[in-house]
Motif scaffolding. Structure first.
Motif, PDB file in Angstrom:
ATOM      1  N   MET A 124       0.760  -1.121   0.092  1.00  0.00           N
ATOM      2  CA  MET A 124      -0.021   0.079   0.148  1.00  0.00           C
ATOM      3  C   MET A 124       0.823   1.014  -0.104  1.00  0.00           C
ATOM      4  SD  MET A 124      -3.141  -1.053   2.632  1.00  0.00           S
ATOM      5  CE  MET A 124      -3.777   0.709   2.432  1.00  0.00           C
ATOM      6  N   THR A 125       0.533   2.410  -0.711  1.00  0.00           N
ATOM      7  CA  THR A 125       1.160   3.360  -0.642  1.00  0.00           C
ATOM      8  C   THR A 125       0.534   4.464   0.332  1.00  0.00           C
ATOM      9  OG1 THR A 125      -0.287   4.402  -2.403  1.00  0.00           O
ATOM     10  CG2 THR A 125       1.677   3.149  -3.081  1.00  0.00           C
ATOM     11  N   GLU A 126       1.040   5.287   0.626  1.00  0.00           N
ATOM     12  CA  GLU A 126       0.546   6.465   1.624  1.00  0.00           C
ATOM     13  C   GLU A 126      -0.527   6.927   1.098  1.00  0.00           C
ATOM     14  OE1 GLU A 126       2.431  10.468   3.993  1.00  0.00           O
ATOM     15  OE2 GLU A 126       3.654   9.404   2.770  1.00  0.00           O
ATOM     16  N   GLY A 127      -1.772   7.086   2.121  1.00  0.00           N
ATOM     17  CA  GLY A 127      -2.947   7.887   1.650  1.00  0.00           C
ATOM     18  C   GLY A 127      -3.965   6.849   1.373  1.00  0.00           C
ATOM     19  N   GLU A 128      -3.489   5.549   0.748  1.00  0.00           N
ATOM     20  CA  GLU A 128      -4.420   4.610   0.450  1.00  0.00           C
ATOM     21  C   GLU A 128      -5.312   4.042   1.576  1.00  0.00           C
ATOM     22  OE1 GLU A 128      -3.170   1.801  -3.279  1.00  0.00           O
ATOM     23  OE2 GLU A 128      -1.813   1.707  -1.884  1.00  0.00           O
ATOM     24  N   THR A 129      -6.437   3.635   1.399  1.00  0.00           N
ATOM     25  CA  THR A 129      -7.438   3.352   2.567  1.00  0.00           C
ATOM     26  C   THR A 129      -7.154   1.736   2.540  1.00  0.00           C
ATOM     27  OG1 THR A 129      -9.109   5.048   1.939  1.00  0.00           O
ATOM     28  CG2 THR A 129      -9.761   2.918   3.140  1.00  0.00           C
ATOM     29  N   TYR A 130      -6.992   1.184   3.772  1.00  0.00           N
ATOM     30  CA  TYR A 130      -6.693  -0.275   4.080  1.00  0.00           C
ATOM     31  C   TYR A 130      -8.148  -0.939   3.506  1.00  0.00           C
ATOM     32  CZ  TYR A 130      -5.348  -4.530   6.213  1.00  0.00           C
ATOM     33  OH  TYR A 130      -4.923  -5.876   6.601  1.00  0.00           O
ATOM     34  N   PRO A 131      -7.995  -1.934   2.581  1.00  0.00           N
ATOM     35  CA  PRO A 131      -9.349  -2.473   1.875  1.00  0.00           C
ATOM     36  C   PRO A 131     -10.018  -3.440   2.580  1.00  0.00           C
ATOM     37  CG  PRO A 131      -7.019  -3.456   1.004  1.00  0.00           C
ATOM     38  CD  PRO A 131      -6.678  -2.345   1.856  1.00  0.00           C
ATOM     39  N   ARG A 132      -9.498  -4.088   3.750  1.00  0.00           N
ATOM     40  CA  ARG A 132     -10.097  -5.343   4.476  1.00  0.00           C
ATOM     41  C   ARG A 132     -10.769  -4.380   5.706  1.00  0.00           C
ATOM     42  NH1 ARG A 132      -5.439  -8.598   6.755  1.00  0.00           N
ATOM     43  NH2 ARG A 132      -6.942 -10.102   7.316  1.00  0.00           N
ATOM     44  N   ASP A 133     -12.014  -5.234   6.077  1.00  0.00           N
ATOM     45  CA  ASP A 133     -12.789  -4.864   7.089  1.00  0.00           C
ATOM     46  C   ASP A 133     -12.398  -5.769   8.204  1.00  0.00           C
ATOM     47  OD1 ASP A 133     -14.845  -4.263   8.902  1.00  0.00           O
ATOM     48  OD2 ASP A 133     -16.377  -4.592   7.640  1.00  0.00           O
ATOM     49  N   MET A 134     -11.717  -5.209   9.156  1.00  0.00           N
ATOM     50  CA  MET A 134     -11.543  -5.988  10.512  1.00  0.00           C
ATOM     51  C   MET A 134     -12.611  -5.846  11.720  1.00  0.00           C
ATOM     52  SD  MET A 134      -8.856  -7.068   9.322  1.00  0.00           S
ATOM     53  CE  MET A 134      -8.254  -8.273  10.509  1.00  0.00           C
ATOM     54  N   VAL A 135     -13.516  -5.145  11.261  1.00  0.00           N
ATOM     55  CA  VAL A 135     -14.456  -4.810  12.393  1.00  0.00           C
ATOM     56  C   VAL A 135     -15.809  -5.480  12.259  1.00  0.00           C
ATOM     57  CG1 VAL A 135     -15.734  -2.953  13.295  1.00  0.00           C
ATOM     58  CG2 VAL A 135     -13.473  -2.529  12.624  1.00  0.00           C
ATOM     59  N   GLY A 136     -16.258  -5.631  11.174  1.00  0.00           N
ATOM     60  CA  GLY A 136     -17.698  -6.130  10.811  1.00  0.00           C
ATOM     61  C   GLY A 136     -18.725  -5.677  11.568  1.00  0.00           C
ATOM     62  N   TYR A 137     -19.483  -6.788  12.288  1.00  0.00           N
ATOM     63  CA  TYR A 137     -20.683  -6.235  13.188  1.00  0.00           C
ATOM     64  C   TYR A 137     -20.235  -5.830  14.403  1.00  0.00           C
ATOM     65  CZ  TYR A 137     -23.927  -8.389   9.510  1.00  0.00           C
ATOM     66  OH  TYR A 137     -24.374  -8.608   8.384  1.00  0.00           O
ATOM     67  N   GLY A 138     -19.013  -5.979  14.815  1.00  0.00           N
ATOM     68  CA  GLY A 138     -18.383  -5.669  16.223  1.00  0.00           C
ATOM     69  C   GLY A 138     -18.768  -6.283  17.429  1.00  0.00           C
ATOM     70  N   ARG A 139     -19.010  -5.614  18.596  1.00  0.00           N
ATOM     71  CA  ARG A 139     -19.324  -6.109  19.757  1.00  0.00           C
ATOM     72  C   ARG A 139     -20.618  -6.752  19.867  1.00  0.00           C
ATOM     73  NH1 ARG A 139     -18.054  -2.857  25.208  1.00  0.00           N
ATOM     74  NH2 ARG A 139     -15.921  -2.979  24.090  1.00  0.00           N
ATOM     75  N   THR A 140     -21.849  -6.062  19.140  1.00  0.00           N
ATOM     76  CA  THR A 140     -23.034  -6.429  19.042  1.00  0.00           C
ATOM     77  C   THR A 140     -23.663  -7.055  17.859  1.00  0.00           C
ATOM     78  OG1 THR A 140     -23.327  -5.198  21.099  1.00  0.00           O
ATOM     79  CG2 THR A 140     -25.233  -5.936  20.146  1.00  0.00           C
ATOM     80  N   PRO A 141     -23.651  -8.126  17.358  1.00  0.00           N
ATOM     81  CA  PRO A 141     -24.050  -8.545  16.091  1.00  0.00           C
ATOM     82  C   PRO A 141     -25.745  -8.211  16.074  1.00  0.00           C
ATOM     83  CG  PRO A 141     -23.617 -10.440  17.265  1.00  0.00           C
ATOM     84  CD  PRO A 141     -22.935  -9.201  17.982  1.00  0.00           C
ATOM     85  N   PRO A 142     -26.046  -8.123  14.801  1.00  0.00           N
ATOM     86  CA  PRO A 142     -27.475  -7.778  14.734  1.00  0.00           C
ATOM     87  C   PRO A 142     -28.529  -9.029  15.213  1.00  0.00           C
ATOM     88  CG  PRO A 142     -26.759  -8.233  12.447  1.00  0.00           C
ATOM     89  CD  PRO A 142     -25.569  -8.127  13.520  1.00  0.00           C
ATOM     90  N   PHE A 143     -29.573  -9.091  15.606  1.00  0.00           N
ATOM     91  CA  PHE A 143     -30.438 -10.188  15.997  1.00  0.00           C
ATOM     92  C   PHE A 143     -31.111 -10.697  14.729  1.00  0.00           C
ATOM     93  CE2 PHE A 143     -32.366 -12.667  19.007  1.00  0.00           C
ATOM     94  CZ  PHE A 143     -33.771 -12.974  18.462  1.00  0.00           C
ATOM     95  N   ALA A 144     -30.661 -11.882  14.250  1.00  0.00           N
ATOM     96  CA  ALA A 144     -31.146 -12.693  13.117  1.00  0.00           C
ATOM     97  C   ALA A 144     -32.361 -13.277  13.662  1.00  0.00           C
ATOM     98  CB  ALA A 144     -30.217 -13.567  12.549  1.00  0.00           C
ATOM     99  N   ASP A 145     -33.431 -12.696  13.152  1.00  0.00           N
ATOM    100  CA  ASP A 145     -34.830 -13.235  13.644  1.00  0.00           C
ATOM    101  C   ASP A 145     -35.286 -14.306  12.913  1.00  0.00           C
ATOM    102  OD1 ASP A 145     -36.980 -13.720  14.920  1.00  0.00           O
ATOM    103  OD2 ASP A 145     -38.043 -11.658  14.490  1.00  0.00           O
ATOM    104  N   TRP A 146     -34.561 -15.685  12.771  1.00  0.00           N
ATOM    105  CA  TRP A 146     -34.715 -16.672  11.810  1.00  0.00           C
ATOM    106  C   TRP A 146     -36.275 -17.586  12.255  1.00  0.00           C
ATOM    107  CZ3 TRP A 146     -31.155 -16.219   8.814  1.00  0.00           C
ATOM    108  CH2 TRP A 146     -29.948 -15.956   9.374  1.00  0.00           C
TER     109      TRP A 146
END
Length: 349
Positions: free
Chosen positions: A1-23
């Motif tokens: 990566m060059t300076e100023g480029e945005t890191y392309p990976r998502d290391m966070v996702g839904y985070g601490r509290t994922p959504p409630f999948a109402d199956w």
């Protein structure tokens, strides 16, 4: 990566509290069974490839044979289409369990009877690409042409185009090319979460449905993998038990990956421990003892109008009723999740 480029990976996702999948029916876990149909699409000089296949067989550590046919490897793959597929087909069809097939287009064309059986069982058939080869070094324009040809052959053999894409032996371009193709309801070349999620794509939000390489019979063919069906069963049960416990407050999904030439062998299938009241086959556990709510669902997808609707239909172990479940596009970290009974879910572009 060059300076100023945005890191392309998502290391966070839904985070601490994922959504409630109402199956549907209050299920804590939705189980997706995937049969990979690859036999006849693997590396082979008969198919114009440079060498023989070397991946996912009983020959652990096999090497490609440049310019040569590997007759043992060929016959192992042939077992999958000739015998293993029909064993899995009987096991799931007898129990009316929905299945998603990741089918290689050239393999489909070489065994149309198997494709007809998939359609008769009302299984979803997603595309597994044109050929079962490694695309990591393939130029993007060539991979795009292969994807287009896969869709064409798939539609001709199965009677309709695929709505899901799982390349499998993918490249850095695969997901982008899948989104650009424009006809896929979901892509599955990801292992990044316990729930589906959305990516921003060139044609609007793209649904990603994570697959699995751990709850997968491919580990019968890898070092430090499964040696017996009981080991596979134990891993699936442990995975399910953990997700079931978490599902009291945050329901999840569990994908189970199967291959005709691997778990299709008679000695690889786990012994039956499932409850007689569940709709699941022998390779999965049933509802937890004493549970009054359905524990497991199984997913198949159908798109009713081009690019506009998504329906995730689930069959639960104690109910034959179907429901539609979605995680709406929007904020990837905090999407809204809800159930609409017997209605398609419109995707907001």
């Amino acid at each position: 990566m060059t300076e100023g480029e945005t890191y392309p990976r998502d290391m966070v996702g839904y985070g601490r509290t994922p959504p409630f999948a109402d199956w549907p029916a209050g299920a804590r876990v939705a189980v997706q069974f995937v049969i990979n149909y690859e036999e006849g699409g693997e590396n082979n000089i008969l198919h114009g490839d440079a060498a023989s296949e070397a991946f996912l067989s009983e020959i652990i550590g096999a090497a490609p044979w440049p310019g040569m046919r590997h007759m043992n490897m060929e016959s192992i793959y042939e077992y999958g289409s000739r015998a293993g597929f029909w064993r899995l087909h009987r096991m799931f069809a007898e129990r009316s369990v929905p299945v998603t097939v990741y089918a290689v287009a050239t393999a489909m064309a070489r065994n149309r009877e198997a494709v007809a059986a998939m359609n008769e069982a009302k299984w979803e058939i997603a595309t597994h690409g044109l050929k079962w080869i490694d695309y990591r070094d393939t130029p993007p324009d060539v991979e795009a042409r292969h994807l287009a040809e896969a869709v064409r052959i798939h539609a001709e053999v199965a009677g309709s185009r695929p709505l899901g894409l799982y390349q499998g032996r993918s490249s850095v371009n695969t997901i982008r090319l899948g989104m650009e193709e424009g006809g896929f309801v979901y892509c599955a070349d990801t292992y990044a979460d316990d729930l589906p999620y959305w990516l921003e794509g060139p044609r609007g939000p793209q649904l990603m449905v994570p697959y699995t390489l751990d709850a997968n019979d491919m580990r019968f063919a890898t070092a430090q993998g499964f040696n017996t069906g009981d080991q596979f069963y134990a891993y699936l049960k442990d995975s399910f038990d953990m997700l079931y416990a978490e599902g009291e407050v945050a329901p999840k999904m569990l994908s189970v990956g199967l291959h005709c030439r691997l778990v299709g062998r008679p000695g690889a299938r786990s012994r039956s421990r499932a409850s007689s009241t569940t709709c699941l086959p022998m390779i999965a556990s049933g509802p937890r003892p004493g549970s009054t709510s359905p524990a497991i669902g199984s997913r198949s997808t159908r798109r009713r109008a081009a690019g506009s609707r998504l329906s995730l239909r689930a069959r639960c172990s104690s109910s034959a009723s179907a429901a539609s479940t979605s995680i709406r596009p929007g904020s990837q970290r905090r999407p809204t999740t809800r159930v609409l009974r017997a209605k398609p879910i419109r995707r907001k572009d």
